[in-house]
Design a protein around this motif. Sequence first.
Motif, PDB file in Angstrom:
ATOM      1  N   VAL A  81      13.853  -4.322 -13.811  1.00 41.33           N
ATOM      2  CA  VAL A  81      13.539  -5.239 -12.722  1.00 41.33           C
ATOM      3  C   VAL A  81      13.546  -6.646 -13.293  1.00 41.33           C
ATOM      4  CG1 VAL A  81      11.797  -5.898 -11.020  1.00 41.33           C
ATOM      5  CG2 VAL A  81      12.108  -3.505 -11.605  1.00 41.33           C
ATOM      6  N   SER A  82      14.262  -7.562 -12.641  1.00 37.56           N
ATOM      7  CA  SER A  82      14.381  -8.911 -13.194  1.00 37.56           C
ATOM      8  C   SER A  82      13.365  -9.889 -12.605  1.00 37.56           C
ATOM      9  CB  SER A  82      15.795  -9.444 -12.974  1.00 37.56           C
ATOM     10  OG  SER A  82      16.090  -9.457 -11.606  1.00 37.56           O
ATOM     11  N   THR A  83      12.684  -9.522 -11.525  1.00 37.65           N
ATOM     12  CA  THR A  83      11.694 -10.411 -10.915  1.00 37.65           C
ATOM     13  C   THR A  83      10.291 -10.008 -11.345  1.00 37.65           C
ATOM     14  OG1 THR A  83      11.535  -8.997  -8.972  1.00 37.65           O
ATOM     15  CG2 THR A  83      13.151 -10.785  -8.884  1.00 37.65           C
ATOM     16  N   PRO A  84       9.320 -10.904 -11.228  1.00 40.68           N
ATOM     17  CA  PRO A  84       7.930 -10.530 -11.537  1.00 40.68           C
ATOM     18  C   PRO A  84       7.484  -9.384 -10.628  1.00 40.68           C
ATOM     19  CG  PRO A  84       8.126 -12.907 -11.328  1.00 40.68           C
ATOM     20  CD  PRO A  84       9.431 -12.325 -10.889  1.00 40.68           C
ATOM     21  N   VAL A  85       6.645  -8.492 -11.158  1.00 45.88           N
ATOM     22  CA  VAL A  85       6.219  -7.320 -10.398  1.00 45.88           C
ATOM     23  C   VAL A  85       4.719  -7.369 -10.112  1.00 45.88           C
ATOM     24  CG1 VAL A  85       8.069  -5.795 -11.159  1.00 45.88           C
ATOM     25  CG2 VAL A  85       6.006  -5.995 -12.538  1.00 45.88           C
ATOM     26  N   ASP A  86       4.347  -6.785  -8.991  1.00 46.75           N
ATOM     27  CA  ASP A  86       2.955  -6.682  -8.572  1.00 46.75           C
ATOM     28  C   ASP A  86       2.423  -5.324  -9.026  1.00 46.75           C
ATOM     29  OD1 ASP A  86       0.516  -6.582  -7.269  1.00 46.75           O
ATOM     30  OD2 ASP A  86       1.373  -6.448  -5.261  1.00 46.75           O
ATOM     31  N   THR A  87       1.419  -5.329  -9.891  1.00 45.60           N
ATOM     32  CA  THR A  87       0.879  -4.078 -10.433  1.00 45.60           C
ATOM     33  C   THR A  87      -0.481  -3.725  -9.835  1.00 45.60           C
ATOM     34  OG1 THR A  87      -0.116  -5.271 -12.279  1.00 45.60           O
ATOM     35  CG2 THR A  87       2.093  -4.362 -12.628  1.00 45.60           C
ATOM     36  N   GLU A  88      -0.860  -4.366  -8.755  1.00 44.12           N
ATOM     37  CA  GLU A  88      -2.186  -4.154  -8.177  1.00 44.12           C
ATOM     38  C   GLU A  88      -2.424  -2.696  -7.758  1.00 44.12           C
ATOM     39  OE1 GLU A  88      -5.914  -5.053  -7.775  1.00 44.12           O
ATOM     40  OE2 GLU A  88      -4.419  -6.454  -8.533  1.00 44.12           O
ATOM     41  N   ALA A  89      -1.434  -2.028  -7.183  1.00 43.05           N
ATOM     42  CA  ALA A  89      -1.604  -0.629  -6.781  1.00 43.05           C
ATOM     43  C   ALA A  89      -1.838   0.271  -7.997  1.00 43.05           C
ATOM     44  CB  ALA A  89      -0.384  -0.158  -5.991  1.00 43.05           C
ATOM     45  N   VAL A  90      -1.178  -0.032  -9.096  1.00 45.60           N
ATOM     46  CA  VAL A  90      -1.367   0.735 -10.334  1.00 45.60           C
ATOM     47  C   VAL A  90      -2.760   0.474 -10.886  1.00 45.60           C
ATOM     48  CG1 VAL A  90      -0.534   1.100 -12.686  1.00 45.60           C
ATOM     49  CG2 VAL A  90       1.101   0.674 -10.834  1.00 45.60           C
ATOM     50  N   ARG A  91      -3.182  -0.781 -10.890  1.00 44.79           N
ATOM     51  CA  ARG A  91      -4.523  -1.146 -11.379  1.00 44.79           C
ATOM     52  C   ARG A  91      -5.598  -0.410 -10.562  1.00 44.79           C
ATOM     53  NH1 ARG A  91      -6.076  -4.972 -14.575  1.00 44.79           N
ATOM     54  NH2 ARG A  91      -4.065  -6.014 -14.428  1.00 44.79           N
ATOM     55  N   THR A  92      -5.455  -0.406  -9.255  1.00 44.55           N
ATOM     56  CA  THR A  92      -6.417   0.272  -8.386  1.00 44.55           C
ATOM     57  C   THR A  92      -6.461   1.764  -8.684  1.00 44.55           C
ATOM     58  OG1 THR A  92      -6.049  -1.370  -6.661  1.00 44.55           O
ATOM     59  CG2 THR A  92      -7.036   0.709  -5.971  1.00 44.55           C
ATOM     60  N   TRP A  93      -5.300   2.395  -8.845  1.00 44.97           N
ATOM     61  CA  TRP A  93      -5.250   3.825  -9.137  1.00 44.97           C
ATOM     62  C   TRP A  93      -5.962   4.118 -10.460  1.00 44.97           C
ATOM     63  CZ3 TRP A  93      -4.077   7.448 -12.666  1.00 44.97           C
ATOM     64  CH2 TRP A  93      -3.957   8.761 -12.227  1.00 44.97           C
ATOM     65  N   ILE A  94      -5.703   3.312 -11.468  1.00 45.10           N
ATOM     66  CA  ILE A  94      -6.329   3.534 -12.781  1.00 45.10           C
ATOM     67  C   ILE A  94      -7.844   3.370 -12.684  1.00 45.10           C
ATOM     68  CG2 ILE A  94      -6.563   2.602 -15.113  1.00 45.10           C
ATOM     69  CD1 ILE A  94      -3.523   2.099 -15.049  1.00 45.10           C
ATOM     70  N   GLN A  95      -8.314   2.369 -11.959  1.00 42.40           N
ATOM     71  CA  GLN A  95      -9.758   2.167 -11.815  1.00 42.40           C
ATOM     72  C   GLN A  95     -10.417   3.346 -11.116  1.00 42.40           C
ATOM     73  OE1 GLN A  95      -9.698  -1.627  -9.825  1.00 42.40           O
ATOM     74  NE2 GLN A  95      -9.983  -2.744 -11.741  1.00 42.40           N
ATOM     75  N   GLU A  96      -9.730   3.920 -10.128  1.00 37.24           N
ATOM     76  CA  GLU A  96     -10.289   5.045  -9.391  1.00 37.24           C
ATOM     77  C   GLU A  96     -10.203   6.365 -10.149  1.00 37.24           C
ATOM     78  OE1 GLU A  96      -8.153   5.064  -5.718  1.00 37.24           O
ATOM     79  OE2 GLU A  96      -9.161   3.263  -4.983  1.00 37.24           O
ATOM     80  N   HIS A  97      -9.227   6.497 -11.036  1.00 37.21           N
ATOM     81  CA  HIS A  97      -8.988   7.770 -11.721  1.00 37.21           C
ATOM     82  C   HIS A  97      -9.084   7.658 -13.236  1.00 37.21           C
ATOM     83  CE1 HIS A  97      -6.903   8.072  -7.837  1.00 37.21           C
ATOM     84  NE2 HIS A  97      -7.291   9.328  -7.873  1.00 37.21           N
ATOM     85  N   ALA A  98      -9.774   6.685 -13.755  1.00 42.57           N
ATOM     86  CA  ALA A  98      -9.777   6.415 -15.197  1.00 42.57           C
ATOM     87  C   ALA A  98     -10.214   7.606 -16.033  1.00 42.57           C
ATOM     88  CB  ALA A  98     -10.658   5.210 -15.504  1.00 42.57           C
ATOM     89  N   ALA A  99     -11.163   8.379 -15.574  1.00 41.42           N
ATOM     90  CA  ALA A  99     -11.667   9.491 -16.382  1.00 41.42           C
ATOM     91  C   ALA A  99     -10.789  10.731 -16.288  1.00 41.42           C
ATOM     92  CB  ALA A  99     -13.082   9.844 -15.947  1.00 41.42           C
ATOM     93  N   GLU A 100      -9.928  10.803 -15.270  1.00 41.67           N
ATOM     94  CA  GLU A 100      -9.108  11.988 -15.066  1.00 41.67           C
ATOM     95  C   GLU A 100      -7.695  11.766 -15.591  1.00 41.67           C
ATOM     96  OE1 GLU A 100      -8.896  12.786 -10.897  1.00 41.67           O
ATOM     97  OE2 GLU A 100     -10.920  12.058 -10.584  1.00 41.67           O
ATOM     98  N   PRO A 101      -7.125  12.736 -16.302  1.00 35.75           N
ATOM     99  CA  PRO A 101      -5.711  12.613 -16.659  1.00 35.75           C
ATOM    100  C   PRO A 101      -4.867  12.851 -15.413  1.00 35.75           C
ATOM    101  CG  PRO A 101      -6.561  14.700 -17.410  1.00 35.75           C
ATOM    102  CD  PRO A 101      -7.726  13.925 -16.846  1.00 35.75           C
ATOM    103  N   PRO A 102      -3.710  12.187 -15.278  1.00 36.24           N
ATOM    104  CA  PRO A 102      -2.871  12.430 -14.109  1.00 36.24           C
ATOM    105  C   PRO A 102      -2.352  13.859 -14.117  1.00 36.24           C
ATOM    106  CG  PRO A 102      -1.778  10.989 -15.668  1.00 36.24           C
ATOM    107  CD  PRO A 102      -3.157  11.240 -16.194  1.00 36.24           C
TER     108      PRO A 102
END
Length: 114
Positions: A81-102
């Motif tokens: 990807v050549s443009t800047p990317v928005d990672t907010e959805a990934v950040r939210t997922w990690i915060q909600e599932h930090a203790a669990e492995p995917p």
Amino acid sequence: MRTTGSSAEAPTGIRVRTCIATRDRKADTQLLRIVVDPSRSDRLIPDPARRRQGRGAWLTPSLEALELAEKRRAFNRALRVSTPVDTEAVRTWIQEHAAEPPTPGKTRTLMSTR
């Protein structure tokens, strides 16, 4: 148990992937797959079930790894990807599932025996 190639520590059938932030090689079950949102090409979304279409990037599911990947622009390289990317959805997922492995597909609950 058979082993193949450079991933001698992993038995056959376990796919080994490299985290784009830490460069650690782990089983794909220990990493979070991330893809570009098909409706917005500048937004990244988590794919814990590993079922979405398109090129994926693998990340250790921790905020430290996410921040390191952002700092190194690893998502742009890995996902081409050549443009800047928005990672907010990934950040939210990690915060909600930090203790669990995917975990892909169905989740299992282990019962303890006493």
